[in-house]
Design a protein around this motif. Structure first.
Motif, short mmCIF file in Angstrom:
data_model
loop_
_atom_site.label_atom_id
_atom_site.label_comp_id
_atom_site.label_asym_id
_atom_site.label_seq_id
_atom_site.Cartn_x
_atom_site.Cartn_y
_atom_site.Cartn_z
N THR A 153 0.84 -1.20 0.00
CA THR A 153 0.00 0.00 0.00
C THR A 153 0.87 1.25 0.00
O THR A 153 1.80 1.37 0.80
CB THR A 153 -0.92 0.02 1.24
N ARG A 155 1.15 5.34 0.59
CA ARG A 155 0.49 6.34 1.43
C ARG A 155 1.08 7.71 1.18
O ARG A 155 2.30 7.87 1.15
CB ARG A 155 0.64 5.99 2.92
N GLU A 172 -5.34 11.82 3.63
CA GLU A 172 -4.38 10.73 3.42
C GLU A 172 -4.88 9.85 2.27
O GLU A 172 -5.99 9.33 2.32
CB GLU A 172 -4.25 9.89 4.69
N ARG A 174 -4.44 6.47 0.24
CA ARG A 174 -3.85 5.12 0.31
C ARG A 174 -4.23 4.35 -0.96
O ARG A 174 -5.42 4.27 -1.29
CB ARG A 174 -4.36 4.36 1.54
N ASP A 176 -4.00 0.73 -2.65
CA ASP A 176 -3.77 -0.70 -2.37
C ASP A 176 -3.50 -1.41 -3.70
O ASP A 176 -4.32 -1.39 -4.62
CB ASP A 176 -5.01 -1.27 -1.69
#
Length: 804
Positions: A153, A155, A172, A174, A176
């Protein structure tokens, strides 16, 4: 992450939408899962598999339209339906093209009328490009070279201006990548054998890997799962921490504006002002300067030091028993009359106020002021949000105070303080280099003043049970004063019965009973406040209204110390005794070490607490112009042991001359391994360097109360010298010195060899313990550093030292 110079282009990474990796992962979970999960998603997987076109790489997104509902069911395994108001989306791997997104995500991140993700600014876009390249390389290395180069992942955090509140929020992002598979388009191209650069011994940069990994010869099939979370609180705290760590003073306008913006984002209110009012104390005195007070809302109205002292006292009183912020939700006539100085915030337009105490070790360093011009705007919810930032502002004040201390310390050092002769040459050398370099360049830093391979010697003469003795003296004084007050009250009641006097007498009796037992700190404060408050008030009244008792009241007040307004007999005797011991020992040790300096120069520092401690460092690096030999070190250890024995004799002879009898213990830490020391400007002393060397300091700080293993007995005992060591060779060496001093009748025969209890972070310590001989005068020791002085001071010399 290093910044890549490689420009990103969509053609660098070939990727296609595919649901196969997600379906395969789901099938694996179903095989390992419970029946409920099989029932929930088994049908979805079966139906997806009945449409082979959905399991193949998809380049034409129109294929998805007939299967929209089925695909949404599939993606429900990734995004639970219980999170409809969160930000999430599914995109083509390494592209800004979505195939599915939540409503909030579409509103905030997609370009109007399209499925393209809108990147908020160029900086964020560059950061995402960098991450895409790194993750693409990492996936190839992980699958085909077994290198776990990157996590699953990615970030990143970026700022976003709320269009409604105009406040900066931090989001934030993220991404995946677990549901992406990578394969070569044709034959497997050559890949790097190692990701470690042979020159730097670090992992190669993205630019270096791009030269060795032909991304264009691979294709990435699958989906990128994107989640966005609001991390404003955490990010604001982090950014405030970074700002405050780099701050020199809150007068820095740019940093101050930045902090105000952070506070606005943290509590979610745009139109608020903050102020920082410091209460700096340097060398025991409060100092006020425009440099540090320029952003104070409170001090803005004061010009005299007396006014600022009064304001400081008011704030200290407000937070004397509390570390929590105080909120004045609405500033009105009632609140302005209840608390002094609130009127000054009101005059600045403040109608709602939060004041946060900034404390260091229980002492108020300053206050953080948060003001709104709207009544009732600031609430307890905002207090809860701001509490996480209070330690950071405290840290900023501490750093500002440290900077101020250093600046003042520099002037004092330049104008008043003499550096020890043993190391003066090093300070001169560094200062000269600094001056010369500054003539050539503006950006010059002072060299670090340090010495390597020096041998430490440590000795301590401690007054036994000093805290207990001090508390007992305070207890006796308080009982004496309470009993005096009781006599006055009884006389006053005999002349004129008065119910209030009976109640006061009852309190006196209660306090005498509690003080007669163990006196706790809160009881001590309570009794002090009672004697200084109610007793003074009632006695002043009695003195003016009852002439028959005026004499007794006058005698009571006359018996009190004029400075503190309390009985000061036993405490005075205790403090005189401890002062006399310290002065005598300090004079003696200074005289002895001055003679020792003549044998071989060394760094010596002595400090007085409840007793006297001293550190000695010696070695070649301290005295480069005089050859160092181990014989000087052995001579110094002999000096150390003999000085502690002589000091024990001095305090033994001093006991009968003290108004309050006190005993001393003697302690040595043996350490034969050289270490490095450097000068710490803030504390104006040398300290050890390096993790292993710090162990020496840890031991030094913890051995004063160490106990003998498997007993409750303290190592340090009156009339004895304890020598703590960890290596057998140290014990062997000190046994030689002990044997010699026993021959000189300074130490009694016999040596206790002891194992010590484990200390926090320290194990394996042992000790030698010997008893000082108080009966026989010692012989002259030839070749001691003090030259002609004897091991034992004669009675005449002792009397001269103690002032008899």
């Amino acid at each position: 992450m290093e910044t890549s110079l490689h420009p990103f282009d969509d053609t660098d990474i070939k990727s296609r939408l595919s649901f196969r990796p997600l379906v395969e992962a789901l099938k694996k979970n179903l095989a390992e899962g419970n029946p409920g999960m099989q029932k929930l998603y088994g049908r979805v997987v079966a139906e997806i598999e009945s449409h082979p076109e959905l399991l193949q790489p998809i380049t034409d997104l129109s294929i998805l339209e007939p299967h929209t509902e089925l695909i949404q069911e599939l993606l429900a395994s990734v995004f639970p339906p219980t999170t409809p108001n969160t930000f999430y989306a599914v995109a083509v791997p390494f592209k800004f093209q979505t195939v599915y997104a939540s409503r909030p995500f579409k509103t905030l991140f997609l370009k109007p009328g399209s499925i393209e993700i809108h990147v908020p600014n160029e900086q964020v876009e560059k950061s995402l490009d960098q991450e895409r390249l790194e993750f693409a390389c990492g996936m190839i290395l992980k699958k085909f070279c077994s290198y776990n180069y990157t996590p699953d992942t990615a970030r990143s955090v970026f700022p976003h201006t709320d269009p409604h509140t105009k406040l900066t929020r931090y989001l934030e992002l993220r991404i995946d990548t677990r549901f992406i598979d990578v394969n070569p388009i044709n034959e497997m191209p050559a890949l790097p054998k190692d990701i470690i650069c042979q020159t730097t011994r670090c992992i190669k940069t993205v630019d270096e890997l791009m030269e060795e990994i032909p991304l264009g010869k691979f294709v990435f099939d699958g989906i990128s799962v994107i989640r966005v979370n609001d991390v404003t609180d955490q990010e604001v705290i982090t950014q405030m921490k970074n700002s405050l760590l780099n701050i020199n003073a809150f007068a820095d306008a740019s940093v101050y504006t930045e902090l105000e913006s952070h506070i606005q984002s943290l509590i979610g209110l745009k139109d608020i002002k903050i102020g920082i009012t410091p209460f700096f104390k340097v060398n025991g005195h409060y100092v006020y300067s425009d440099l540090h007070n320029s952003n104070s809302l409170l001090f803005k109205h004061f010009h005299s030091i007396a006014d600022k002292d009064d304001a400081s006292d008011c704030c200290k009183l407000l937070f004397r028993e509390s570390n929590r912020p105080v909120i004045f939700q609405t500033l009105n006539e009632q609140t302005l009359s209840e608390v002094d100085y609130l009127q000054y915030y009101y005059m600045e337009g403040g109608r709602s106020l939060i004041i946060c105490p900034l404390k260091q070790n229980g002492e108020l360093l300053g206050i953080l002021e948060i003001v709104s011009e709207i009544p009732g705007k600031l609430t307890h919810t905002h207090v809860t949000k701001i509490e996480a930032a209070i330690p950071l502002f405290t840290l900023g004040l501490e750093k500002s105070l440290e900077t101020l201390d250093n600046q003042i310390d520099k002037v004092i050092k330049e104008q008043f303080t003499a550096v020890q002769p043993a190391v003066e040459w090093k300070f001169t050398e560094v200062a000269l280099n600094y001056i010369v370099s500054r003539q050539k360049h503006d950006d010059v830093k002072m060299e670090k003043i340090s010495f390597t391979d020096v041998y430490p010697l440590y000795g301590a003469i401690d007054i036994r049970n000093s805290s207990t003795e001090r508390s007992h003296a305070i207890q006796l004084d308080m009982i004496e004063q309470l009993e005096m007050a009781r006599k006055v009250l009884k006389k006053a009641q005999a002349d004129m019965p008065f119910p209030l006097l009976q109640e006061i007498e009852f309190k006196v009796d209660k306090y005498i009973a509690s003080a007669t037992d163990v006196l706790l700190s809160d009881e001590e404060i309570g009794i002090h406040d009672f004697l200084q408050g109610q007793i003074v008030s009632i006695f002043n009244h009695i003195q003016s209204t009852q002439p028959s008792v005026a004499k007794e009241v006058g005698q009571y007040f006359a018996s009190l110390d004029p400075q503190i307004g309390m009985i000061y007999h036993h405490r005075k005797e205790y403090e005189q005794s401890i002062g006399r011991i310290n002065d005598t020992l300090a004079h003696f040790i200074d005289k002895e070490q001055a003679a020792a300096q003549k044998v071989y120069p060394h760094y010596f520092e002595r400090y007085v607490t409840d007793g006297v401690e001293f550190n000695i460092y010696m070695g070649q690096s301290l005295t480069p112009r005089k050859k160092f030999d181990e014989i000087y070190l052995r001579n110094m250890k002999m000096w150390q042991l003999s000085v502690l024995a002589k000091a024990a004799r001095i305090t033994h002879n001093l006991e009968k001359h003290l108004p309050h009898a006190l005993l001393t213990t003697q302690l040595i830490l043996a350490h034969s391994i050289p270490l490095s020391i450097s000068f710490r400007t803030a504390e104006r002393k040398f300290d050890v360097d390096g993790a292993y060397n710090i162990r020496y300091e840890i031991i030094k700080k913890r051995i004063d109360k160490v106990r003998i293993k498997e007993t409750n007995e303290r190592l340090t005992q009156p009339g004895k010298i304890g020598i703590v060591y960890s290596q057998a060779k140290d014990a062997t060496e000190y046994m030689e010195y002990i044997e010699f001093l026993q021959n000189q009748k300074l130490i009694k025969p016999g040596v206790e060899q002891l194992d010590l209890e484990e200390l926090q972070g320290v194990v394996g310590l042992k000790a030698l313990r010997v008893e000082v001989n108080f009966e026989h005068e010692a012989k002259i020791v030839p070749g001691t550093p003090s030259g002609e002085s004897k091991i034992e001071l004669s009675n005449t010399t002792t009397q001269q030292l103690i002032g008899k």
